[in-house]
Design a protein around this motif. Structure first.
Motif, PDB file in Angstrom:
ATOM      1  N   TRP A 229       0.804  -1.214   0.000  1.00  0.00           N
ATOM      2  CA  TRP A 229       0.000   0.000   0.000  1.00  0.00           C
ATOM      3  C   TRP A 229       0.841   1.270   0.000  1.00  0.00           C
ATOM      4  N   ASP A 230       2.135   1.170  -0.237  1.00  0.00           N
ATOM      5  CA  ASP A 230       2.966   2.375  -0.275  1.00  0.00           C
ATOM      6  C   ASP A 230       2.444   3.346  -1.326  1.00  0.00           C
ATOM      7  N   GLY A 231       2.417   4.629  -0.980  1.00  0.00           N
ATOM      8  CA  GLY A 231       1.904   5.641  -1.912  1.00  0.00           C
ATOM      9  C   GLY A 231       2.835   6.828  -1.963  1.00  0.00           C
ATOM     10  N   ASN A 232       2.455   7.939  -1.330  1.00  0.00           N
ATOM     11  CA  ASN A 232       3.343   9.089  -1.273  1.00  0.00           C
ATOM     12  C   ASN A 232       4.504   8.848  -0.319  1.00  0.00           C
ATOM     13  N   GLY A 245      -1.793  12.294  16.229  1.00  0.00           N
ATOM     14  CA  GLY A 245      -2.825  13.156  15.655  1.00  0.00           C
ATOM     15  C   GLY A 245      -2.627  13.582  14.221  1.00  0.00           C
ATOM     16  N   TYR A 246      -1.682  12.945  13.500  1.00  0.00           N
ATOM     17  CA  TYR A 246      -1.394  13.366  12.132  1.00  0.00           C
ATOM     18  C   TYR A 246      -2.002  12.407  11.105  1.00  0.00           C
ATOM     19  N   ASP A 247      -2.335  12.978   9.947  1.00  0.00           N
ATOM     20  CA  ASP A 247      -2.722  12.180   8.787  1.00  0.00           C
ATOM     21  C   ASP A 247      -2.082  12.827   7.568  1.00  0.00           C
ATOM     22  N   GLU A 248      -2.004  12.093   6.490  1.00  0.00           N
ATOM     23  CA  GLU A 248      -1.266  12.597   5.333  1.00  0.00           C
ATOM     24  C   GLU A 248      -2.134  13.396   4.377  1.00  0.00           C
ATOM     25  N   MET A 249      -1.519  14.385   3.761  1.00  0.00           N
ATOM     26  CA  MET A 249      -2.068  15.089   2.607  1.00  0.00           C
ATOM     27  C   MET A 249      -0.910  15.202   1.628  1.00  0.00           C
ATOM     28  N   GLY A 250      -0.772  14.218   0.752  1.00  0.00           N
ATOM     29  CA  GLY A 250       0.378  14.182  -0.142  1.00  0.00           C
ATOM     30  C   GLY A 250       1.663  14.015   0.653  1.00  0.00           C
ATOM     31  N   PHE A 251       2.556  15.001   0.535  1.00  0.00           N
ATOM     32  CA  PHE A 251       3.827  14.956   1.256  1.00  0.00           C
ATOM     33  C   PHE A 251       3.772  15.728   2.568  1.00  0.00           C
ATOM     34  N   VAL A 252       2.568  16.081   2.991  1.00  0.00           N
ATOM     35  CA  VAL A 252       2.383  16.832   4.243  1.00  0.00           C
ATOM     36  C   VAL A 252       1.721  15.947   5.279  1.00  0.00           C
ATOM     37  N   LEU A 253       2.185  16.060   6.516  1.00  0.00           N
ATOM     38  CA  LEU A 253       1.476  15.484   7.652  1.00  0.00           C
ATOM     39  C   LEU A 253       0.720  16.619   8.326  1.00  0.00           C
ATOM     40  N   ALA A 254      -0.602  16.495   8.373  1.00  0.00           N
ATOM     41  CA  ALA A 254      -1.446  17.559   8.923  1.00  0.00           C
ATOM     42  C   ALA A 254      -2.100  17.059  10.199  1.00  0.00           C
ATOM     43  N   LYS A 255      -2.028  17.862  11.247  1.00  0.00           N
ATOM     44  CA  LYS A 255      -2.627  17.460  12.516  1.00  0.00           C
ATOM     45  C   LYS A 255      -4.139  17.661  12.448  1.00  0.00           C
TER      46      LYS A 255
END
Length: 585
Positions: A229-232, A245-255
């Motif tokens: 399942w590897d992606g970005n 508390g983080y989840d991914e948005m492309g190459f960003v980890l957003a809290k």
């Protein structure tokens, strides 16, 4: 729905009489579709096999077993599942089929970028003619309207729709993510305190040293990884970041609360911290050496056999190992009390989840596929289709029934399936192992936590009083006693302010431009390659050198351009979360 392009009502009773006057590609003001009824006995229609391109499926081939029989009996239709997760190669299969002009007859794909490009390319059908007779799907009209807003037609159907407030967790009794340990072995180690992520390592080391072999005689490891399942990024590298508390948005980890955004390749990012965690674990001999070559299925079987001691997902460790017998013996995976965790939780999605269902533009019998999609939103369809991960109860009168008290309860067969390690399905249901026959679509149209209107209880059987009475066992009793008498992991996390809910806004990022897409493809390949090498680096010096190499390489490939794009999307996502929280509470 203002966007539906329907001009007149026309009810046609027979398959052969169905008509569609305008249905493909982006619509124009001149194109007007007639309403087509899907209300008929599809079991009498000519047999067909449809191609299902499913971005979430972990199975490739014809849907078999009891779910395949149900679909065959109701729709005289077979599902040929095409799964990029199984084919490998990232988006290669998707791109190849898109280039060929035919992705599939039924499509499960991400909304936003991918759905938009499929609409633009004329690869999905405007389902407007069928919508007015799709009574089950249109019960979630707000989500359907929101998904197709501005699209001049109905091109997608939402998944994971819900009537629960967006600020409430979408999960059931367990969160989506969490540090789940083999609780019995953790107990044998004396319930050591766990302050942070890194504190898990000595605990796991003690557990593995005390239990070097599983019940089957194979070597046990604290950690086992896979790369399907590897992606970005490396997907197993992302999981520890969710504990904070983080989840991914492309190459960003957003809290989840919008308080922090990180570039994943930054030296002090939670992602690099996770890679170092795995590196340190491997230095201690805690990582399964087959991690680089095995797939999810192989890894799952190791959990079933007791060969792995840590799971980042309850739907992995508990699903595989917490059988009725194991729990009666006090064995199984339970949430660990990690002191500084603040686990990411997906809020209920008023407007639906990330994936959508769509009908392919070249579908041979779109009305029948529309009927199938509509059935997936019915109580019967939700119970049957959503049972892959154990969330919903499966077929009524097979795995569950209405008891004498009027409440739902698992049957003896259901107990054996969900708690006894599995069972073979009776011949009238198609035979074979129950787990081999579950829906391979791997997508829920309705959130399993939502209430089944036919029973008055959640689809998720773990909420049923009958189930909770039944599963009281030495494992859960010991866990509850150590966790402040919490009745569930979610209760423990909420009582201890260790759950961070991201309001369910149904935000979707805009499609990558061709420039972004090209750069992203090269950058993510480099990130994934370097990440795996960092986990298995021989020493600190090599780990640090690989980190520097990853940072320099992706910078040279144009990383900052994509990061700026992803960062803007992450902040827009938070704006949408704030807005939906203000509107719905």
């Amino acid at each position: 729905m203002n966007s539906r392009k329907v001009a007149a009502a026309l009810v046609l009773p027979l398959v052969g009489a169905l008509s569609l006057t305008a249905c493909t590609g982006p619509g124009t003001d001149e194109e007007v579709a007639e309403t087509v009824s899907i209300d008929q006995d599809w079991s009498q229609a000519d047999p067909i096999t449809i191609d299902v391109f499913d971005g979430l499926a972990n199975y490739m081939g014809t849907q078999s077993g009891w779910f395949g029989k149900v679909v065959k009996d109701k729709f005289n239709m077979e599902l040929n599942v095409i799964a990029p997760n199984v084919a490998g190669g990232g988006d290669t299969l998707y791109n190849t089929r898109v280039a060929g002009g035919d992705l599939g007859d039924l499509i499960v794909v991400d909304k936003g970028e991918k759905l938009d490009e499929l609409i633009e390319g004329g690869l999905v059908l405007d389902a407007s003619p069928y919508v007015d007779s799709m009574a089950n799907a249109t019960a979630f009209d707000a989500a359907l309207d929101k998904l197709n807003e501005g699209k001049d037609g109905v091109f997608g159907f939402p998944t994971a729709v819900s009537s629960i407030k967006p600020t409430e967790p979408s999960e059931g009794l367990e969160p989506t993510f969490g540090p789940y340990l083999r609780w019995d072995l953790y107990a044998e180690a004396g319930y050591p305190e766990i302050g942070t992520l890194e504190d898990l390592l000595p605990v796991l080391e003690d557990m593995q040293e005390a239990n070097p072999e599983a019940e089957n005689g194979q070597k046990a490891y604290a950690i086992s990884l896979f790369k399907d399942w590897d992606g970005n990024m490396m997907v197993m590298g992302k999981q520890p970041t969710t504990l904070y508390g983080y989840d991914e948005m492309g190459f960003v980890l957003a809290k989840a609360d919008g308080s922090d955004y990180q570039s994943i390749v930054d030296t002090d990012s939670e992602y690099v911290r996770a890679l170092r965690f795995y590196f340190d674990a491997n230095q201690r001999g805690l990582v399964d050496p087959e991690s680089t070559t095995q797939n999810y299925d192989t890894m799952f079987s190791k959990y079933q056999n007791g060969q792995v001691l840590l799971s980042w997902w309850p739907w992995l460790g508990q699903s595989a190992y917490n059988t009725e017998q194991n729990m009666a013996d006090g064995k199984g995976f339970q949430l660990a009390p990690m002191a500084d965790q603040q686990i990411f939780s997906y809020g209920a999605e008023v407007y639906g989840g990330k994936q959508v269902l769509a009908i392919g533009a070249g579908a041979e019998d779109p009305a029948r596929i529309a009927a199938f999609i509509d059935w997936l939103y019915s109580p019967e369809g939700v119970n049957m289709n959503s049972s892959q991960t154990g969330a919903a109860a499966g077929p009524q009168d097979l795995t569950w029934e209405i008891g004498e008290n009027g409440e739902p309860a698992l049957t003896e067969f259901g107990n054996q399936v969900f708690l006894g390690g599995g069972a073979d399905v009776p011949a009238e249901w198609g035979g074979g192992a129950y787990t081999d026959g579950v829906s391979t679509l791997n997508v829920s149209t309705v959130l399993p936590k939502d209430v089944d209107p036919d029973t008055g209880f959640p689809y998720n059987y773990t909420f049923w009083p009958s189930y909770q009475e039944k599963v009281a066992n030495p494992l859960t009793e010991d866990w509850g006693a150590r966790m402040g008498d919490a009745a569930s992991a979610m209760e423990y996390l909420q009582d201890n302010d260790q759950l961070l809910v991201a309001p369910g806004s149904s935000f979707t990022a805009p499609a990558d431009t061709s420039e972004i897409e090209t750069i992203r493809s090269q950058v993510k390949a480099s990130i994934i390659e370097h990440s795996w090498k960092m986990v298995f680096a021989k020493d600190d010096a090599e780990f640090d050198a690989l980190l520097t190499s990853m940072q320099e390489t992706v910078d040279g490939l144009g990383y900052q351009t994509v990061l700026d794009f992803d960062m803007a999307n992450a902040q827009a996502q938070n704006d949408a979360r704030v807005a939906v929280a203000n509107e719905f509470g």
